[in-house]
Design a protein around this motif. Structure first.
Motif, PDB file in Angstrom:
ATOM      1  N   SER A 140      -4.375  12.596   5.093  1.00 25.38           N
ATOM      2  CA  SER A 140      -3.036  12.048   5.308  1.00 25.38           C
ATOM      3  C   SER A 140      -3.067  10.548   5.056  1.00 25.38           C
ATOM      4  CB  SER A 140      -2.569  12.330   6.740  1.00 25.38           C
ATOM      5  OG  SER A 140      -1.282  11.789   6.963  1.00 25.38           O
ATOM      6  N   LEU A 141      -2.158  10.080   4.221  1.00 21.91           N
ATOM      7  CA  LEU A 141      -2.056   8.660   3.887  1.00 21.91           C
ATOM      8  C   LEU A 141      -0.596   8.253   3.941  1.00 21.91           C
ATOM      9  CD1 LEU A 141      -4.397   8.468   0.751  1.00 21.91           C
ATOM     10  CD2 LEU A 141      -4.924   7.652   3.033  1.00 21.91           C
ATOM     11  N   ASP A 142      -0.343   7.012   4.360  1.00 20.39           N
ATOM     12  CA  ASP A 142       1.015   6.483   4.314  1.00 20.39           C
ATOM     13  C   ASP A 142       1.066   5.310   3.352  1.00 20.39           C
ATOM     14  OD1 ASP A 142      -0.168   4.364   5.666  1.00 20.39           O
ATOM     15  OD2 ASP A 142       0.550   5.024   7.629  1.00 20.39           O
ATOM     16  N   ASN A 145      -1.585   2.434   3.185  1.00 21.47           N
ATOM     17  CA  ASN A 145      -2.923   2.680   2.640  1.00 21.47           C
ATOM     18  C   ASN A 145      -2.932   2.860   1.129  1.00 21.47           C
ATOM     19  OD1 ASN A 145      -3.016   4.494   5.522  1.00 21.47           O
ATOM     20  ND2 ASN A 145      -4.548   2.913   5.223  1.00 21.47           N
ATOM     21  N   LEU A 146      -1.784   2.670   0.484  1.00 22.05           N
ATOM     22  CA  LEU A 146      -1.677   2.857  -0.959  1.00 22.05           C
ATOM     23  C   LEU A 146      -1.125   1.594  -1.596  1.00 22.05           C
ATOM     24  CD1 LEU A 146      -0.102   6.427  -0.979  1.00 22.05           C
ATOM     25  CD2 LEU A 146      -2.417   5.856  -1.685  1.00 22.05           C
ATOM     26  N   VAL A 185      -5.709   9.373  -4.877  1.00 23.26           N
ATOM     27  CA  VAL A 185      -6.157   9.865  -3.582  1.00 23.26           C
ATOM     28  C   VAL A 185      -7.277  10.862  -3.831  1.00 23.26           C
ATOM     29  CG1 VAL A 185      -5.498  11.081  -1.485  1.00 23.26           C
ATOM     30  CG2 VAL A 185      -3.857   9.555  -2.607  1.00 23.26           C
ATOM     31  N   SER A 218       4.383   8.600   1.541  1.00 20.58           N
ATOM     32  CA  SER A 218       3.216   9.220   2.180  1.00 20.58           C
ATOM     33  C   SER A 218       2.678  10.331   1.290  1.00 20.58           C
ATOM     34  CB  SER A 218       3.574   9.792   3.558  1.00 20.58           C
ATOM     35  OG  SER A 218       4.525  10.833   3.429  1.00 20.58           O
ATOM     36  N   THR A 236      -8.380   4.969  -3.872  1.00 19.79           N
ATOM     37  CA  THR A 236      -7.696   4.122  -2.922  1.00 19.79           C
ATOM     38  C   THR A 236      -8.452   4.106  -1.614  1.00 19.79           C
ATOM     39  OG1 THR A 236      -5.693   4.936  -3.930  1.00 19.79           O
ATOM     40  CG2 THR A 236      -5.443   3.690  -1.915  1.00 19.79           C
ATOM     41  N   PHE A 295      -9.177   4.485   2.075  1.00 17.45           N
ATOM     42  CA  PHE A 295      -8.629   5.147   3.242  1.00 17.45           C
ATOM     43  C   PHE A 295      -8.999   4.299   4.451  1.00 17.45           C
ATOM     44  CE2 PHE A 295      -9.448   9.453   1.011  1.00 17.45           C
ATOM     45  CZ  PHE A 295      -8.488   9.120   0.085  1.00 17.45           C
ATOM     46  N   CYS A 296      -8.927   4.931   5.614  1.00 20.33           N
ATOM     47  CA  CYS A 296      -9.466   4.243   6.787  1.00 20.33           C
ATOM     48  C   CYS A 296     -10.973   4.139   6.629  1.00 20.33           C
ATOM     49  CB  CYS A 296      -9.113   4.998   8.058  1.00 20.33           C
ATOM     50  SG  CYS A 296      -9.848   6.640   8.168  1.00 20.33           S
TER      51      CYS A 296
END
Length: 674
Positions: free
Chosen positions: A149-151, A154-155, A163, A367, A453, A455-456
């Motif tokens: 899950s990305l919002d 984060n992009l 992704v 997202s 990209t 991520f955390c």
């Protein structure tokens, strides 16, 4: 003899036997026992006279000794383990630094690739020695997250946003993108703008959602497993359109265009879903009239199938929710809850190959959410593709020269492609001792090829570890594959699309020095070869003449812009020399020897396009050495397969097996189109 003297004689014999045994102990056994004195250390040293006698006795073995290995009387704990079989590395191929007067940009790239490969070759050798001395348990495969899950935070806002899907997709996997198309922008690209007659710029609003694979060769674009491209302002049709396609080995397949018309019932469906759903078009003059007629017929009681037309699913500035689902037969795209299009799986790809989701174009992403993802990475299970059976193992090299040597270019991770070649047309080489085929493979880079990209922090570290471990394991599995099948030559540099020409030189050298051949053929691991037909074409030329056989390109001009651009520094001439398409061609042995000699003398001109390089070398040979007979035949096919082929390019592993089965029945027709 009386009983008493008989007893005395028996006692005398026993006494003599005991004395003899005592003498044996004193003379032979006691010198080898350790004795210590009060002044000596606790670890006393044995005498070595008896050991020396044993060694001397073993050295004078009788000529009539059995032909079997003898075990040493005293095995030493420090005795070396049996040496592992040497790695199948063609180490004589090295690029030596040339003077500034003759060096080209290619030389620097090649030197870097050879330097980068050295530690990895050393690692493989070390691993081979360790595996020979002690069997270690197989490494455990890292697990992948079941969902991602990305919002928007984060992009990146611009450019290609990718992704990572670490373990690819599986049947039932979902990828959901929430985004908003941007307002149309003026397009000044001549390739697009020139389609408009007026001088005013063309207004364009389009974006791409792509499933991409892992780029295993540096410089080669990653495969586009699914290309989903909505063009809101339209393209040459002038109306909104959705185009879908796939790209295999940098070669686009046949596109699927959805232009607002529902797919015909006769067309093949995908999981019982239409390939293209209907939406309202500006030129649909029956839209309002048909609705009125439908209501009238409903009022008077006439039955009519209910059919609802929807608008085009995307609009500038309007938020949409796109869900991409992997089904049994293909991908399905739903937008805002309704089915829009379906795209069948293209032969040659598996769901696990889709290791990245790429978003590009005129779109603002809110997202991205992916769920129902597989938990294990496909690169950790090459045994799924390899069949470790003796029937697929290459026979030993013949001791005499052969008629044809075939060098097959391959990438390290192409386990399935190599296995399909072994099980199809390479079977021909096992039936004839006059034909030999080998794969030529370079190592892969240990970093993941796609730029993903961030991520955390936890996800980034996990994904990088998975990717790097996967690359290292690919090299290790390649070594195991090479040792078992004995048909792989590992060239000692890191794989790069621009360095394919070095593999071609290695093929020529192998066909000249390792297994001398009358003719040398080069092809790719996605090329199906009808060996008998190829030899028949070659034999049409007199055996005493130099020959260059393939599908020839005449007077091709280099591209100075775009993806295939060639700078004037790389190629200053206005046209390329006549050259055969790279997926399959044959040269005579004298040309191969000339190439190897020129390379050894550092006078061989190196160019990043492998097929053009061969044409350049043959042209120089033709001018400076002896005339070459160029034989052109379109049946050495470049763009895929057509009936009656000699070589068929861009064939997936499934197509290889299909073509071989057809060929065994005398059928030279192609299998289904990619």
């Amino acid at each position: 003899m009386p009983p008493a003297p008989r007893k005395r004689l028996g006692r005398a014999i026993l006494v003599l036997a005991g004395a003899g045994y005592l003498a044996f102990l004193l003379l032979f056994e006691l010198p080898s026992l350790p004795f210590s004195s009060p002044s000596s250390s606790s670890s006393s040293l044995p005498t070595h006279r008896s050991r020396r006698r044993e060694l001397e006795a073993s050295a004078s073995t009788s000529l009539f000794s059995p032909a079997r290995p003898s075990n040493p009387a005293f095995p030493s704990a420090a005795s070396p383990a049996p040496s592992p079989p040497p790695l199948p590395i063609f180490s004589s191929l090295l690029v030596l630094p040339r003077s500034n007067a003759t060096a080209t940009p290619f030389d620097g790239t090649a030197a870097d690739a050879f330097s980068a490969a050295k530690p990895h070759l050393a690692h493989l050798r070390t691993a081979a020695a360790a595996a020979a001395s002690a069997a270690s348990p197989p490494p455990s495969s890292p697990t992948c997250p079941p969902s991602i899950s990305l919002d928007a935070d984060n992009l990146p806002a611009e450019g290609v946003r990718t992704v990572e899907l670490p373990c690819g997709l599986a049947v039932g996997s979902h990828v959901t993108v929430v985004a908003r198309p941007r307002a149309a922008r003026p397009e000044f690209d001549p390739k697009i703008a020139e389609r408009k007659d007026r001088k005013t710029p063309l207004m364009v609003s389009q974006f791409m959602v792509e499933l991409v694979g892992t780029k295993v060769v540096d410089g080669e674009a990653p495969p586009r497993i699914l290309h989903f491209n909505p063009r809101i302002r339209g393209d040459y049709s002038g109306r909104p359109v959705i185009e879908m396609n796939s790209c295999y080995r940098m070669q686009w397949g046949r596109s699927q265009r959805c232009e607002g018309f529902a797919s015909r019932p006769a067309e093949e469906t995908v999981d019982a879903q239409l390939k293209c759903e209907k939406w309202i078009r500006d030129d649909d003059n029956k839209s309002e009239e048909s609705k009125m007629k439908w209501w009238v017929k409903r009022l008077i009681g006439r039955p009519k199938d209910v059919h609802i037309s929807w608008p085009y699913p995307f609009a500038e500035g309007k938020l949409f929710v796109l869900t991409l689902t992997a089904g049994l037969e293909g991908y399905h795209v739903n937008v805002d809850g309704r089915h829009v299009t379906s795209f069948p799986y293209r032969t040659g790809y598996t769901l696990e190959d889709a290791t990245g989701l790429s978003l590009n174009g005129d779109i603002d992403i809110e997202s991205v959410f992916a769920s129902s993802l597989p938990s294990s990475h496909p690169s950790f299970s090459p045994e799924r593709y390899l069949e470790m059976s003796e029937q697929w193992r290459a026979p030993p090299l013949p001791t005499e020269p052969v008629e044809l040597f075939i060098g097959i270019l391959s990438a390290a991770s192409h386990f399935a492609e190599r296995m399909a070649v072994r099980k199809s047309w390479m079977m021909y080489t096992r039936k004839s001792s006059n034909i030999v085929a080998r794969f030529f493979v370079a190592l892969v880079i240990t970093c993941f090829s796609l730029v993903f990209t961030c991520f955390c922090t936890f996800q980034t570290l996990t994904n990088q570890t998975i990717s790097q471990n996967g690359k290292k394991e690919i090299n290790a599995e390649l070594k195991k594959e090479a040792e078992f099948f004995r048909d792989i030559v590992i060239v000692p540099f890191m794989d790069s699309y621009d360095l394919v020409v070095l593999k071609t030189i290695a093929i020529a050298e192998y066909g000249v020095r390792v297994i001398p051949a009358k003719y040398v053929m080069k092809c790719d691991d996605d090329t199906f070869v009808r060996i008998d037909s190829v030899l028949e074409q070659v034999k049409k030329v007199r055996s005493d003449k130099s020959v260059y056989v393939g599908s020839m390109n005449y007077y091709h001009r280099p591209l100075r812009s775009g993806k295939w651009a060639v700078t004037y520094e790389e190629w200053p001439e206005s046209v390329y020399p006549n050259y055969a398409n790279g997926p399959g061609y044959v040269i005579s042995a004298d040309i191969a020897r000339y190439i190897v000699s020129e390379f050894d003398n550092q006078t061989l001109r190196l160019f990043k396009m492998e097929d053009v390089s061969m044409g350049m070398w043959v042209e120089k040979f033709n001018v400076t050495r002896r005339p070459v007979e160029y034989r052109h035949d379109v049946r050495f096919y470049q763009a895929g397969c057509f009936d009656g082929y000699f070589t068929a390019h861009y064939q997936s592993p499934q197509h290889m097996i299909c073509l071989w089965r057809k060929l065994q029945s005398g059928n030279t027709h192609c299998c289904n189109v990619r």
